[in-house]
Scaffold this active site. Sequence first.
Site, PDB file in Angstrom:
ATOM      1  N   GLU A 137      -4.796  -8.277   7.984  1.00 31.39           N
ATOM      2  CA  GLU A 137      -5.541  -8.872   6.878  1.00 31.39           C
ATOM      3  C   GLU A 137      -6.636  -7.931   6.381  1.00 31.39           C
ATOM      4  O   GLU A 137      -6.870  -7.822   5.172  1.00 31.39           O
ATOM      5  CB  GLU A 137      -6.135 -10.220   7.292  1.00 31.39           C
ATOM      6  N   GLU A 189       2.944  -5.746   2.096  1.00 26.54           N
ATOM      7  CA  GLU A 189       3.011  -6.256   3.456  1.00 26.54           C
ATOM      8  C   GLU A 189       3.318  -5.133   4.447  1.00 26.54           C
ATOM      9  O   GLU A 189       2.784  -5.110   5.556  1.00 26.54           O
ATOM     10  CB  GLU A 189       4.062  -7.364   3.560  1.00 26.54           C
TER      11      GLU A 189
END
Length: 297
Positions: free
Chosen positions: A147, A225
């Site tokens: 994150e 991602e």
Amino acid sequence: MRRIALFIATNIAVLLLLSIVCHLLGIDAMAAERGYGGMTGLLVFAAVFGMGGAFVSLAMSKWIAKRSTGARVIEQPANETERWLVDTVRRHAQAAGIGMPEVAIYDAPEMNAFATGMSRDKALVAVSSGLLQQMDREQVGAVLGHEIGHVANGDMVTLTLIQGVLNTLVILASRIVGRVVDSWLSGGRDNRGGGIGYFVSVMVLQVVFGLFASMIVAAFSRWREYRADAAGATFAGRGAMISALQRLKVNHGESTLPTIMAAFGISGPLAAGIQRLFMSHPPLDERIAALQSGAAR
């Protein structure tokens, strides 16, 4: 697949709502009567609505995330777990060279986490209670590194820019083609106010063009991602990141993240065939394989 469809539908619905509001208020017709001031005027008109909406969403992203998930920001750690969580985020943030994000926990049974915010130095990182309960600290640390990677890479701003540019092109293209269709239906008469053919054409074309735009946004989302996984491996170790992704494979059912936040979760819904083009996340097996091979994405 339901969440993918809802995500796409939400983006298209925003464009349609803007068009309907412009039509009802007479903004679209007034601009059409004036020829949008030429191509430059039309481009400005499209950019104001296309980019404006995207950046308003980005500016409100932290507030929306907190309200929609019920996330509780850790102001003062109430226990050892919260203290470890804040310290781990701080360590990763320092390693990434960004400001300390707000750290929050939201109540959800599945293992998930997300990051959002308008800038690298004013972000929010939140984890689900299910993630804290079902992963060990090494795995949670890797997820937090993932994150922080999103924040450090500027993914939220970049995604907003891409969405804004595509929204602008969708608005622009649909109106250009809509004028052509309306002119053809009216027998070549100069109907600058925009007839029914223009209005219906714009509505339909925004849906069609919006679908193609969603594919592009989803492609970038999948690519980011891989980069965030690489960041998680850098901050917490490749083995820990692979272990965390393997652990995520036991997640069953739909994510409880609201549709508007689904693309920001650590993992997303899967699809097959052409539906894969609309996936916000690559399959976990492919992400694990990329880390194992050390392939640059």
